[in-house]
Design a protein around this motif. Structure first.
Motif, PDB file in Angstrom:
ATOM      1  N   SER A  64     -13.674 -39.499  52.583  1.00 42.91           N
ATOM      2  CA  SER A  64     -14.729 -38.670  53.151  1.00 42.91           C
ATOM      3  C   SER A  64     -14.234 -37.243  53.336  1.00 42.91           C
ATOM      4  N   PHE A  65     -15.226 -36.328  53.320  1.00 44.18           N
ATOM      5  CA  PHE A  65     -14.965 -34.917  53.531  1.00 44.18           C
ATOM      6  C   PHE A  65     -15.867 -34.426  54.659  1.00 44.18           C
ATOM      7  N   MET A  66     -15.339 -33.509  55.453  1.00 47.02           N
ATOM      8  CA  MET A  66     -16.130 -32.977  56.550  1.00 47.02           C
ATOM      9  C   MET A  66     -15.773 -31.512  56.767  1.00 47.02           C
ATOM     10  N   ALA A  67     -16.790 -30.754  57.096  1.00 51.03           N
ATOM     11  CA  ALA A  67     -16.588 -29.340  57.447  1.00 51.03           C
ATOM     12  C   ALA A  67     -17.468 -29.017  58.645  1.00 51.03           C
ATOM     13  N   ARG A  68     -16.902 -28.271  59.600  1.00 50.54           N
ATOM     14  CA  ARG A  68     -17.663 -27.887  60.783  1.00 50.54           C
ATOM     15  C   ARG A  68     -17.345 -26.440  61.123  1.00 50.54           C
ATOM     16  N   PHE A  69     -18.400 -25.686  61.382  1.00 51.07           N
ATOM     17  CA  PHE A  69     -18.250 -24.265  61.718  1.00 51.07           C
ATOM     18  C   PHE A  69     -18.906 -24.014  63.068  1.00 51.07           C
ATOM     19  N   ASN A  70     -18.138 -23.459  63.984  1.00 48.60           N
ATOM     20  CA  ASN A  70     -18.657 -23.043  65.285  1.00 48.60           C
ATOM     21  C   ASN A  70     -18.526 -21.524  65.400  1.00 48.60           C
ATOM     22  N   TYR A  71     -19.656 -20.873  65.578  1.00 44.03           N
ATOM     23  CA  TYR A  71     -19.665 -19.407  65.699  1.00 44.03           C
ATOM     24  C   TYR A  71     -20.274 -19.027  67.055  1.00 44.03           C
ATOM     25  N   SER A  72     -19.643 -18.077  67.718  1.00 46.65           N
ATOM     26  CA  SER A  72     -20.183 -17.582  68.985  1.00 46.65           C
ATOM     27  C   SER A  72     -20.175 -16.060  68.976  1.00 46.65           C
ATOM     28  N   PHE A  73     -21.181 -15.497  69.605  1.00 43.41           N
ATOM     29  CA  PHE A  73     -21.293 -14.040  69.732  1.00 43.41           C
ATOM     30  C   PHE A  73     -21.287 -13.682  71.210  1.00 43.41           C
ATOM     31  N   ASN A  74     -20.248 -12.930  71.560  1.00 39.93           N
ATOM     32  CA  ASN A  74     -20.122 -12.405  72.916  1.00 39.93           C
ATOM     33  C   ASN A  74     -20.118 -13.539  73.962  1.00 39.93           C
ATOM     34  N   ALA A  75     -19.700 -14.720  73.540  1.00 35.32           N
ATOM     35  CA  ALA A  75     -19.632 -15.889  74.424  1.00 35.32           C
ATOM     36  C   ALA A  75     -20.975 -16.237  75.056  1.00 35.32           C
ATOM     37  N   LYS A  76     -22.064 -15.831  74.380  1.00 39.18           N
ATOM     38  CA  LYS A  76     -23.412 -16.112  74.893  1.00 39.18           C
ATOM     39  C   LYS A  76     -24.263 -16.893  73.898  1.00 39.18           C
ATOM     40  N   TYR A  77     -24.078 -16.582  72.637  1.00 41.12           N
ATOM     41  CA  TYR A  77     -24.903 -17.193  71.600  1.00 41.12           C
ATOM     42  C   TYR A  77     -23.999 -18.024  70.682  1.00 41.12           C
ATOM     43  N   TYR A  78     -24.466 -19.228  70.385  1.00 40.53           N
ATOM     44  CA  TYR A  78     -23.627 -20.162  69.632  1.00 40.53           C
ATOM     45  C   TYR A  78     -24.397 -20.745  68.452  1.00 40.53           C
ATOM     46  N   LEU A  79     -23.680 -20.985  67.392  1.00 38.69           N
ATOM     47  CA  LEU A  79     -24.239 -21.589  66.190  1.00 38.69           C
ATOM     48  C   LEU A  79     -23.223 -22.600  65.654  1.00 38.69           C
ATOM     49  N   THR A  80     -23.705 -23.790  65.339  1.00 36.69           N
ATOM     50  CA  THR A  80     -22.835 -24.833  64.809  1.00 36.69           C
ATOM     51  C   THR A  80     -23.433 -25.388  63.524  1.00 36.69           C
ATOM     52  N   LEU A  81     -22.603 -25.491  62.509  1.00 33.69           N
ATOM     53  CA  LEU A  81     -22.974 -26.086  61.223  1.00 33.69           C
ATOM     54  C   LEU A  81     -21.984 -27.201  60.903  1.00 33.69           C
ATOM     55  N   THR A  82     -22.513 -28.369  60.553  1.00 34.35           N
ATOM     56  CA  THR A  82     -21.639 -29.509  60.249  1.00 34.35           C
ATOM     57  C   THR A  82     -22.134 -30.215  58.999  1.00 34.35           C
ATOM     58  N   GLY A  83     -21.206 -30.581  58.151  1.00 34.14           N
ATOM     59  CA  GLY A  83     -21.539 -31.343  56.952  1.00 34.14           C
ATOM     60  C   GLY A  83     -20.492 -32.393  56.689  1.00 34.14           C
ATOM     61  N   ARG A  84     -20.918 -33.560  56.201  1.00 28.98           N
ATOM     62  CA  ARG A  84     -19.972 -34.639  55.915  1.00 28.98           C
ATOM     63  C   ARG A  84     -20.416 -35.371  54.653  1.00 28.98           C
ATOM     64  N   TYR A  85     -19.460 -35.755  53.885  1.00 24.94           N
ATOM     65  CA  TYR A  85     -19.750 -36.488  52.642  1.00 24.94           C
ATOM     66  C   TYR A  85     -18.785 -37.647  52.514  1.00 24.94           C
TER      67      TYR A  85
END
Length: 323
Positions: free
Chosen positions: A302-323
């Motif tokens: 299996s393969f997995m990738a996860r991205f956590n992005y935050s702006f100014n410690a107020k706004y957050y975005l998470t992207l996750t994919g797995r195969y």
């Protein structure tokens, strides 16, 4: 409501109850008149008890931390002849090889033994045998077999005689996590996890001629063995970076592989020349009732990738994919 009342369509209690002589067969009536009153629960059950002992050692310094423990557990069940033992050892080790490399180990191995008279036939006899069922011969020591000549009756005390009924299992379970972490750069870290596991089950059963499940018939014996080996390997790459004091990116990439192999074999026989052989001379049995074996293999990647992005410690975005 008696059978006669149901057949006659009469109300309950309108017909006289049968006498003791009418309600018991000849052998039962003889036992009743002899004053036999057997408490099967008192003869077959006991006060259960358990004990547990643990010892551990831990220590270390700024480079090495360790923890080793040993646990022993024993239990006697409320049914006489039921016992369980388990020995467990655990090890944890963390080593800082240098400022960038860290390795470690966490493992556990457990050995357990179970001896049981868990046959449903044994339990059933305790609660279904009549109190007028004589428990011992005239010597007061030797268990009777079937003094009432009941087609379904049998003295469960025979299951407690050594060698009449054996139901033994031995189980071994080992698993571990071996890891290494290397700081490639200030922002990039690599981790390797290796997880081996091994399980082994050996089950032996012997039902002697005088056991409650054979009731004077031919003895039976069986063996069952199963071994399961598996491992998991994980490769992780972690990137963590802050840009301009307001943008933070935490990225994790994983590649894992898993392999599982399960193998088992079994044999059951009937009519062993002597009960003293129990399950240790199956080749001499008069009849082989069943033979089986099996193999199961599984492999996963299996393969997995996860991205956590935050702006100014107020706004957050998470992207996750797995195969």
């Amino acid at each position: 409501r008696t059978v006669e009342e149901r057949r006659a369509g009469a109300e309950p209690g309108t017909l006289p109850l049968p006498s003791i002589e009418e309600g018991l067969i000849a052998d039962q009536l003889v036992a009743y008149n002899a004053g036999i009153d057997t408490d099967w629960q008192d003869l077959m059950l006991q006060n259960g008890q358990q004990q547990s002992h643990q010892i551990g050692v831990s220590g270390g310094n700024d480079k090495i931390l360790y923890n080793v423990s040993l646990n022993y557990f024993e239990q006697e069940g409320i049914l006489k002849g039921s016992e369980f033992e388990r020995l467990t050892t655990r090890t944890n080790l963390d080593i800082d090889v240098n400022s960038k490399l860290k390795v470690g180990l966490s493992q556990q191995i457990a050995f357990s033994d179970r001896d049981d008279v868990r046959s449903g036939s044994t339990i059933g006899r305790i609660f279904s045998n009549l109190p007028i069922f004589k428990a011992f011969e005239d010597d007061g020591v030797t268990p009777t077999k079937n003094p009432l000549n009941d087609s379904f009756g049998w003295n469960p005390l025979n299951d407690l005689i050594e060698g009449n009924l054996i139901d033994h299992e031995r189980f071994v379970n080992y698993f571990a996590n071996i890891f290494a972490t290397y700081q490639l750069t200030d922002d990039l870290k690599y981790t390797l996890n290796i997880g081996p596991q091994y399980q082994s089950l050996r089950a032996n059963e012997f039902l002697g001629t005088n056991s409650t499940r054979r009731r004077g018939g031919l003895n039976q014996a069986s063996k069952f063995n199963r071994a399961i080996t598996s491992y998991t390997i994980e490769n992780l790459l972690n990137y963590n970076k802050t840009f301009g004091n307001v943008h933070t990116l935490d990225a994790l990439f994983l590649f894992s592989a898993q392999d599982i192999r399960s193998e088992d074999n079994s044999v059951s026989v009937r009519d062993i020349p002597s009960d003293t052989h129990t399950f240790n001379n199956l080749g001499a049995a008069g009849e082989i009732t069943s033979v089986g074996s099996g193999l199961s293999e599984e492999r996963w990647t299996s393969f997995m990738a996860r991205f956590n992005y935050s702006f100014n410690a107020k706004y957050y975005l998470t992207l996750t994919g797995r195969y």
